[in-house]
Design a protein around this motif. Structure first.
Motif, PDB file in Angstrom:
ATOM      1  N   GLU A 174       0.822  -1.206   0.000  1.00  0.00           N
ATOM      2  CA  GLU A 174       0.000   0.000   0.000  1.00  0.00           C
ATOM      3  C   GLU A 174       0.861   1.263   0.000  1.00  0.00           C
ATOM      4  OE1 GLU A 174      -2.307   2.013  -0.164  1.00  0.00           O
ATOM      5  OE2 GLU A 174      -4.248   1.044  -0.011  1.00  0.00           O
ATOM      6  N   SER A 177       1.835   2.724   5.771  1.00  0.00           N
ATOM      7  CA  SER A 177       1.746   1.590   6.682  1.00  0.00           C
ATOM      8  C   SER A 177       1.781   2.070   8.117  1.00  0.00           C
ATOM      9  CB  SER A 177       2.918   0.622   6.453  1.00  0.00           C
ATOM     10  OG  SER A 177       2.894  -0.428   7.402  1.00  0.00           O
ATOM     11  N   ASP A 178       1.058   1.388   8.980  1.00  0.00           N
ATOM     12  CA  ASP A 178       1.295   1.512  10.404  1.00  0.00           C
ATOM     13  C   ASP A 178       2.687   0.944  10.657  1.00  0.00           C
ATOM     14  OD1 ASP A 178       1.337   0.619  13.272  1.00  0.00           O
ATOM     15  OD2 ASP A 178      -0.691   1.438  13.252  1.00  0.00           O
ATOM     16  N   GLU A 183       0.821  -4.339   7.735  1.00  0.00           N
ATOM     17  CA  GLU A 183       0.355  -5.468   6.934  1.00  0.00           C
ATOM     18  C   GLU A 183       1.476  -5.812   5.958  1.00  0.00           C
ATOM     19  OE1 GLU A 183      -4.461  -4.847   6.807  1.00  0.00           O
ATOM     20  OE2 GLU A 183      -3.286  -3.987   5.184  1.00  0.00           O
ATOM     21  N   THR A 592      -5.543 -11.627   4.666  1.00  0.00           N
ATOM     22  CA  THR A 592      -6.089 -10.284   4.755  1.00  0.00           C
ATOM     23  C   THR A 592      -6.581  -9.828   3.386  1.00  0.00           C
ATOM     24  OG1 THR A 592      -4.581  -9.681   6.550  1.00  0.00           O
ATOM     25  CG2 THR A 592      -5.537  -7.873   5.287  1.00  0.00           C
ATOM     26  N   PRO A 594      -6.791  -6.752   1.361  1.00  0.00           N
ATOM     27  CA  PRO A 594      -6.181  -5.422   1.508  1.00  0.00           C
ATOM     28  C   PRO A 594      -7.204  -4.310   1.331  1.00  0.00           C
ATOM     29  CG  PRO A 594      -5.534  -6.452  -0.558  1.00  0.00           C
ATOM     30  CD  PRO A 594      -6.244  -7.494   0.219  1.00  0.00           C
ATOM     31  N   ASP A 627      -8.581  -0.163  11.199  1.00  0.00           N
ATOM     32  CA  ASP A 627      -7.499  -0.075  12.172  1.00  0.00           C
ATOM     33  C   ASP A 627      -7.893   0.887  13.280  1.00  0.00           C
ATOM     34  OD1 ASP A 627      -6.939   2.604  11.099  1.00  0.00           O
ATOM     35  OD2 ASP A 627      -6.092   1.534   9.399  1.00  0.00           O
ATOM     36  N   TRP A 704      -7.382   2.479   6.736  1.00  0.00           N
ATOM     37  CA  TRP A 704      -6.265   2.192   5.837  1.00  0.00           C
ATOM     38  C   TRP A 704      -6.007   0.700   5.736  1.00  0.00           C
ATOM     39  CZ3 TRP A 704      -3.967   4.781   2.170  1.00  0.00           C
ATOM     40  CH2 TRP A 704      -4.002   6.170   2.178  1.00  0.00           C
ATOM     41  N   GLN A 705      -6.097  -0.005   6.853  1.00  0.00           N
ATOM     42  CA  GLN A 705      -5.780  -1.430   6.813  1.00  0.00           C
ATOM     43  C   GLN A 705      -6.971  -2.221   6.292  1.00  0.00           C
ATOM     44  OE1 GLN A 705      -3.814  -3.066  10.243  1.00  0.00           O
ATOM     45  NE2 GLN A 705      -2.015  -1.792   9.929  1.00  0.00           N
ATOM     46  N   GLY A 714      -3.960  -6.997  13.371  1.00  0.00           N
ATOM     47  CA  GLY A 714      -3.155  -5.809  13.122  1.00  0.00           C
ATOM     48  C   GLY A 714      -3.490  -4.682  14.065  1.00  0.00           C
ATOM     49  N   SER A 715      -3.405  -3.464  13.546  1.00  0.00           N
ATOM     50  CA  SER A 715      -3.822  -2.306  14.323  1.00  0.00           C
ATOM     51  C   SER A 715      -5.302  -2.477  14.657  1.00  0.00           C
ATOM     52  CB  SER A 715      -3.594  -1.029  13.506  1.00  0.00           C
ATOM     53  OG  SER A 715      -4.066   0.101  14.200  1.00  0.00           O
TER      54      SER A 715
END
Length: 752
Positions: A174, A177-178, A183, A592, A594, A627, A704-705, A714-715
């Motif tokens: 992407e 990213s966090d 991810e 996941t 995306p 997220d 975003w995630q 994830g987040s």
């Protein structure tokens, strides 16, 4: 009857007889780089403005990057596109971004040749050419060159890193990213981070660890084979996140504000020779207020947001220091060409006040100072996705005007450092002022390693390379620039640089292009584009605007499109797009989904229904999308079916009683009740067990995630359960159904 076996091709040399004794063996010669060809490390920083590094005048501590400049060359007249995917497309192909299909981001295909959201195979990437020549290749970090709707585990993979010439890949596909809970993709497989934030994990450290391991592998197993390492860091794109010790080291450092910092940076730039002695500081951009005019609360929040950015950049420099030290330790640094650059200018996406929720910008919203003040101690941590305000972004671009996305200098003039001890003898610490563009990097790399760009690759005729090698500047600081003309375009902003003149038009989104006003600057005498000469030299301006039109025709810039990427992605109309579906059946154990492929739940009615078998005391996430920034999640905990909708930090929650053991359908039906408003109803076997109005919902992006079934690793979308929180019962499937255009009965209608 079976088909006859295919006859092996007779080797061009040697002889195949009936037995080994009367045969002559032959081995094909493998592709080999030229003797002494250097290793290449290409480091791309993200959203780091012209004046952000120490070697470009900043007070931010970047000793590793400064050392690269001290032992190599600093380019002060280097330009890029004003956005990440287009710059990366030009960087790796040596061609203009519209010409290869990457007008904007890889998040949408607008249906036109220059706007495909992917790079044509008629423009071979530098790693493809180098691998064909015998180099080993690896990419680490941000990719953002694959169409987002083709980044699921179903592929296709032809635009993923391994499909575009890299032997190995580890990073994220992407645009951002966090950095604590990313991810990740390894090669063509989605993987989870090797550790948690509580265990000290940070993405930049992970990427550099992988870089160090990769170099060690190559040097140990194939010491005579040079390598190409593409290290595309997520730093310092928002969210600005770094370990706590880096955040604490910045406390109070920016309390004096951006006006003072800009003045100091310009003075330092003049001392370093990065800008001419007569360079002026561009006026504050529209919407940027003098620091003294801000309230105390505004200054508190904005200083903290800048601290998070500075902390992230210093943390990044330390990690690059580890990689450079490792190259020295292995004895490879001397013959390694290191290219260090940023993909565009500093980001304006934090807005006038900055924000503590980056989704707000994508949805056309803002966060207030009061909201940010309440989250002051979260800034820079995994609990917050923050971005700094316009004032600090302009300081990052010192001494220039405007930002990323714009084609004034603040968006397109970027830092560039080249360091190659074995190939730049006598040039250490030099400054280079020749005008160059990101399309010139790939030709430079090919020139250095002694390889010509192919005219045909794997049967595909190649378009001409648009860039020119910068190698002529290595030994001659005064050599005339070999690049004379370059066009720019992004979101309808247009510019052309030719022989020191720059014509540029700023475009107000969704306004007539005919109303745009063209400005004219003479760059050799006006580094920061402060003195508009459009009236005095209308003849020059007229010529440049006409030339821009010609360049735009030549490189597939038309049709101009000023929609942002979220608008384009939401209206994506390709028949092949997974987002055209209105019904999704999702199974546990799947990868996941995306964010670029998730169901378009924006401002419409939808229903999420989980088919489960409960045995009593079961709990966990059924479906999570998004997220900590924003998203929604259906989950079971404490004997309750629960749904939480996180709209940019505003959380709406509803819970209802679970049934007894057995097979059930647990659902939430979200009914649109008005523009970006809805009613969420919890349903157990179609019987309502709770409801909650959603006073605000996402316009373009919910998070975003991506989307997960049966867990939230994830987040976290919600803070009401522990991280991960896998469902302990039997989950057969989750059905997501979307309404055509909203309406109270639509969720049931689309399930028929």
């Amino acid at each position: 009857m079976s088909e006859p076996a295919e006859t092996p091709t007779t080797p061009p040399e040697g002889h195949v007889g009936r037995t080994y004794a009367d045969s002559t063996p032959w081995w094909p010669e493998p592709a080999r780089p030229r003797e002494g060809a250097p290793d290449v490390v290409l480091v791309v920083l993200d959203d780091v403005g012209f004046g952000s590094l120490g070697c470009f005048g900043s007070e931010i501590a970047t000793p590793t990057m400064d050392a690269l400049a001290a032992e190599g060359l600093t380019y002060t007249n280097f330009h890029v596109t004003p956005l990440c995917s287009p710059t990366r497309a030009s960087l790796l192909t040596g061609r203009n971004h519209h010409a290869v299909g990457m007008s904007m981001l890889s998040n949408a295909d607008s249906g036109f040749p220059g706007y495909r959201g992917q790079v044509t195979h008629a423009a071979a990437m530098v790693q493809e050419v180098l691998r064909d020549t015998g180099y080993s290749t690896a990419a680490l970090g941000k990719w953002h060159l694959a169409p987002m709707d083709r980044t699921t585990s179903a592929g296709p993979y032809d635009q993923w890193p391994l499909g575009r010439g890299f032997d190995r890949y580890y990073g994220f596909l992407e645009g951002l990213s966090d950095h604590f809970l990313p991810e990740l993709v390894q090669d063509n497989t989605r993987v989870e981070p090797p550790a948690t934030p509580e265990e000290g994990y940070h993405l930049t450290e992970d990427l550099v660890d992988r870089a160090i391991d990769h170099v060690s592998d190559r040097v140990s197993v194939a010491p005579d084979t040079p390598y190409f390492l593409y290290l595309a860091l997520g730093a310092a794109h928002c969210p600005h996140q770094s370990p706590e010790r880096y955040l604490q080291a910045q406390r109070g450092r920016y309390d004096e504000g951006w006006d003072v910092v800009r003045e100091r940076r310009l003075a330092r730039q003049k001392e370093l020779g990065v800008v001419p002695p007569d360079t002026e500081l561009a006026p504050l951009n529209d919407g940027v207020r003098p620091w003294a005019d801000l309230s105390d609360d505004d200054r508190t929040v904005m200083a903290r947001l800048q601290e998070a950015f500075a902390a992230m950049l210093e943390h990044t420099d330390d990690q690059l220091g580890r990689l450079m030290a490792h190259l020295e330790h292995l004895g490879r640094r001397e013959n390694t060409l290191v290219v260090l650059m940023s993909d565009n200018g500093a980001s304006q996406e934090g807005g006038a006040l900055g924000n503590t929720n980056t989704l707000a910008y994508e949805n056309g919203d803002t966060t207030t100072t009061e909201e940010s003040l309440a989250r002051l101690d979260d800034i820079g941590t995994w609990r917050c996705h923050s971005n700094y305000p316009w004032g600090w972004a302009q300081a990052a671009n010192t001494p220039l005007k405007r930002y990323k996305q714009n084609v004034h200098a603040g968006g397109v003039r970027a830092p560039l450092v080249l360091s190659w001890p074995a190939g730049m003898a006598g040039a250490a610490g030099g400054l280079r002022t020749q005008f160059h563009h990101v399309v010139d990097v790939a030709p430079t790399l090919l020139d250095v390693v002694g390889v010509a760009a192919p005219e045909v690759r794997r049967g595909v005729p190649q378009m001409p390379v648009h860039g020119t090698s910068m190698r002529y500047t290595f030994d001659d600081a005064d050599a005339p620039s070999r690049r004379r003309t370059q066009y720019f375009e992004m979101y309808g902003h247009r510019a052309l640089v030719s022989d020191g003149w720059k014509a540029v038009a700023y475009h107000e989104r969704h306004s007539p292009y005919e109303s745009d006003r063209w400005e004219l600057y003479h760059l050799p005498s006006d580094f920061s584009e402060c003195h508009d000469l459009a009236q005095e030299r209308s003849d020059v301006l007229h010529e440049l605007v006409g030339r821009w039109e010609s360049e735009a025709e030549r490189y597939s810039v038309f049709p101009l499109d000023d929609r942002n990427f979220a608008e384009r992605a939401a209206q994506y109309s390709s028949a092949a797009s997974p987002r055209r579906r209105r019904r999704y059946e999702l199974r546990p154990g799947m990868d996941t989904v995306p964010g670029g492929v998730t169901p378009l739940v924006y401002d419409r009615s939808y229903r999420i229904e989980a088919h489960v078998r409960l045995a009593g005391h079961d709990e966990g996430v059924l479906l999570a999308h998004g997220d900590v920034n924003g998203g929604h999640v259906l989950f079971v905990r404490d004997g309750l079916l629960q749904y939480e909708y996180n709209h940019q930090g505003t959380r709406y929650h509803v819970a209802g009683a679970l049934p007894g053991a057995g097979e059930h359908r647990l659902a939430v039906a979200v009914q649109r009740t008005g523009e970006r408003q809805a009613l969420a109803r919890l349903l157990v076997d179609d019987a309502e067990v709770g409801s909650q109005p959603l006073a605000s919902t996402a316009r373009f992006m919910i998070g975003w995630q991506g989307l997960q079934v049966g867990r939230d690793p994830g987040s976290p979308v919600s803070l009401r359960y522990p991280r991960g929180f896998p469902f302990t019962g039997h989950l057969e499937k989750v059905v997501v159904a979307l309404a055509d255009d909203g309406g109270a009965d639509a969720p049931h209608e689309v399930l028929d």
